[in-house]
Design a protein around this motif. Structure first.
Motif, PDB file in Angstrom:
ATOM      1  N   GLY A  87       5.546  15.768 -25.535  1.00  0.00           N
ATOM      2  CA  GLY A  87       4.126  15.661 -25.201  1.00  0.00           C
ATOM      3  C   GLY A  87       3.726  14.245 -24.857  1.00  0.00           C
ATOM      4  N   ASP A  88       2.466  13.933 -25.131  1.00  0.00           N
ATOM      5  CA  ASP A  88       1.882  12.658 -24.729  1.00  0.00           C
ATOM      6  C   ASP A  88       1.116  12.010 -25.883  1.00  0.00           C
ATOM      7  N   ILE A  89       1.189  10.698 -25.902  1.00  0.00           N
ATOM      8  CA  ILE A  89       0.441   9.902 -26.880  1.00  0.00           C
ATOM      9  C   ILE A  89      -0.467   8.960 -26.097  1.00  0.00           C
ATOM     10  N   LEU A  90      -1.734   8.856 -26.513  1.00  0.00           N
ATOM     11  CA  LEU A  90      -2.669   7.884 -25.951  1.00  0.00           C
ATOM     12  C   LEU A  90      -3.074   6.936 -27.065  1.00  0.00           C
ATOM     13  N   ILE A  91      -3.019   5.639 -26.794  1.00  0.00           N
ATOM     14  CA  ILE A  91      -3.451   4.635 -27.760  1.00  0.00           C
ATOM     15  C   ILE A  91      -4.475   3.730 -27.095  1.00  0.00           C
ATOM     16  N   CYS A  92      -5.573   3.510 -27.799  1.00  0.00           N
ATOM     17  CA  CYS A  92      -6.625   2.600 -27.346  1.00  0.00           C
ATOM     18  C   CYS A  92      -6.380   1.241 -27.996  1.00  0.00           C
ATOM     19  N   THR A  93      -6.009   0.250 -27.197  1.00  0.00           N
ATOM     20  CA  THR A  93      -5.677  -1.066 -27.757  1.00  0.00           C
ATOM     21  C   THR A  93      -6.898  -1.748 -28.388  1.00  0.00           C
ATOM     22  N   ALA A  94      -8.091  -1.516 -27.846  1.00  0.00           N
ATOM     23  CA  ALA A  94      -9.296  -2.128 -28.428  1.00  0.00           C
ATOM     24  C   ALA A  94      -9.509  -1.607 -29.847  1.00  0.00           C
ATOM     25  N   LYS A  95      -9.349  -0.311 -30.030  1.00  0.00           N
ATOM     26  CA  LYS A  95      -9.523   0.281 -31.366  1.00  0.00           C
ATOM     27  C   LYS A  95      -8.384  -0.148 -32.288  1.00  0.00           C
ATOM     28  N   MET A  96      -7.184  -0.285 -31.742  1.00  0.00           N
ATOM     29  CA  MET A  96      -6.044  -0.758 -32.515  1.00  0.00           C
ATOM     30  C   MET A  96      -6.351  -2.142 -33.092  1.00  0.00           C
ATOM     31  N   LYS A  97      -6.927  -3.010 -32.268  1.00  0.00           N
ATOM     32  CA  LYS A  97      -7.275  -4.363 -32.716  1.00  0.00           C
ATOM     33  C   LYS A  97      -8.368  -4.330 -33.775  1.00  0.00           C
ATOM     34  N   GLU A  98      -9.329  -3.439 -33.627  1.00  0.00           N
ATOM     35  CA  GLU A  98     -10.377  -3.276 -34.649  1.00  0.00           C
ATOM     36  C   GLU A  98      -9.761  -2.828 -35.968  1.00  0.00           C
ATOM     37  N   ASN A  99      -8.824  -1.877 -35.899  1.00  0.00           N
ATOM     38  CA  ASN A  99      -8.135  -1.402 -37.105  1.00  0.00           C
ATOM     39  C   ASN A  99      -7.436  -2.552 -37.821  1.00  0.00           C
ATOM     40  N   ALA A 100      -6.769  -3.387 -37.053  1.00  0.00           N
ATOM     41  CA  ALA A 100      -6.031  -4.505 -37.645  1.00  0.00           C
ATOM     42  C   ALA A 100      -6.971  -5.409 -38.442  1.00  0.00           C
ATOM     43  N   VAL A 101      -8.143  -5.665 -37.890  1.00  0.00           N
ATOM     44  CA  VAL A 101      -9.128  -6.487 -38.602  1.00  0.00           C
ATOM     45  C   VAL A 101      -9.631  -5.747 -39.842  1.00  0.00           C
ATOM     46  N   GLU A 102      -9.983  -4.463 -39.663  1.00  0.00           N
ATOM     47  CA  GLU A 102     -10.523  -3.664 -40.772  1.00  0.00           C
ATOM     48  C   GLU A 102      -9.535  -3.557 -41.929  1.00  0.00           C
ATOM     49  N   PHE A 103      -8.247  -3.359 -41.620  1.00  0.00           N
ATOM     50  CA  PHE A 103      -7.238  -3.176 -42.661  1.00  0.00           C
ATOM     51  C   PHE A 103      -6.540  -4.483 -43.048  1.00  0.00           C
ATOM     52  N   ASN A 104      -6.967  -5.578 -42.397  1.00  0.00           N
ATOM     53  CA  ASN A 104      -6.422  -6.896 -42.699  1.00  0.00           C
ATOM     54  C   ASN A 104      -4.893  -6.932 -42.557  1.00  0.00           C
ATOM     55  N   VAL A 105      -4.428  -6.455 -41.400  1.00  0.00           N
ATOM     56  CA  VAL A 105      -2.999  -6.489 -41.081  1.00  0.00           C
ATOM     57  C   VAL A 105      -2.831  -7.124 -39.703  1.00  0.00           C
ATOM     58  N   PRO A 106      -1.661  -7.660 -39.407  1.00  0.00           N
ATOM     59  CA  PRO A 106      -1.430  -8.207 -38.070  1.00  0.00           C
ATOM     60  C   PRO A 106      -1.531  -7.105 -37.008  1.00  0.00           C
ATOM     61  N   GLU A 107      -1.979  -7.466 -35.823  1.00  0.00           N
ATOM     62  CA  GLU A 107      -2.099  -6.497 -34.729  1.00  0.00           C
ATOM     63  C   GLU A 107      -0.768  -5.829 -34.423  1.00  0.00           C
ATOM     64  N   GLU A 108       0.315  -6.587 -34.474  1.00  0.00           N
ATOM     65  CA  GLU A 108       1.635  -6.019 -34.202  1.00  0.00           C
ATOM     66  C   GLU A 108       1.968  -4.914 -35.197  1.00  0.00           C
TER      67      GLU A 108
END
Length: 152
Positions: A87-108
Motif C-alpha cells: 500500500g501507501d504511506i503519507l507523511i506530513c513533514t510539518a506535523k512531524m516537526k510539530e510532534n518532535a517539539v511536542e514530544f521533545n525528541v529530535p526531528e530525525e
C-alpha cells in the motif's frame, strides 16, 4: 526483499526527510516488518494530508501520517504468485516537526518513528489509543525504533 518508492510533493521536504536517511531506514525496517513486497511513501503538505484525511477518514484536520493498506476493505483480491503490494504511506513533514517539539525528541527520531508506524500499519497492525505503555503495536514500534537507531 522489500521494494519501495519514495516521493516528495515538494523538494523542500527533502530537508526534513533526507532521502539517504529515509531510504536506509526503510531498507532496514521494511525488511524486518514486511519481509517482502512493495509499497510507496510520500512526503506531503499539510493541505494534501488534510484533504486525504477528510476524504478517507472523515476527519477534517491535519495529521502526521496516513496509511492506506491495499488489503483493507472488501475489494482487494491478491493475485497468487505475484509479489505482495502493501500500500501507501503519507507523511506530513510539518506535523512531524510539530510532534518532535511536542514530544521533545529530535526531528530525525520522530521521522524514524513515523516510518516504522506506517510500516506496522501496512503489515496489518493497529492501535485503539496512542498510549505507548499499553498498546502492543506502539510498544513494538518503540522497540523497533531503538534497534533501528543503533543500526543507522
Amino acid at each position: 526483499m522489500t521494494d519501495f518508492d519514495v516521493f516528495y510533493e515538494n523538494e523542500e521536504f527533502e530537508k526534513d526527510a533526507p532521502p539517504s536517511l529515509v531510504n536506509r531506514a526503510l531498507e532496514i525496517a521494511a525488511g524486518e516488518i514486511l519481509k517482502q513486497g512493495t509499497f510507496s511513501l510520500s512526503f506531503v503538505s499539510e493541505k494534501t494530508i488534510q484533504d486525504e484525511n477528510r476524504e478517507y477518514r472523515g476527519i477534517d484536520s491535519v495529521t502526521d501520517i496516513l496509511t492506506f493498506a491495499l488489503d483493507d476493505g472488501d475489494e482487494f483480491f491478491p493475485v497468487p504468485g505475484e509479489e505482495k503490494e502493501w500500500g501507501d504511506i503519507l507523511i506530513c513533514t510539518a506535523k512531524m516537526k510539530e510532534n518532535a517539539v511536542e514530544f521533545n525528541v529530535p526531528e530525525e527520531e520522530e521521522l524514524l518513528r513515523l516510518l516504522i508506524h506506517g510500516l506496522l500499519h501496512l503489515s496489518g497492525l493497529d492501535h485503539a489509543t496512542n498510549d505507548f505503555s499499553t498498546e502492543p503495536m506502539l510498544k513494538n514500534q518503540e522497540n523497533i525504533l531503538q534497534n533501528l537507531k543503533k543500526m543507522l
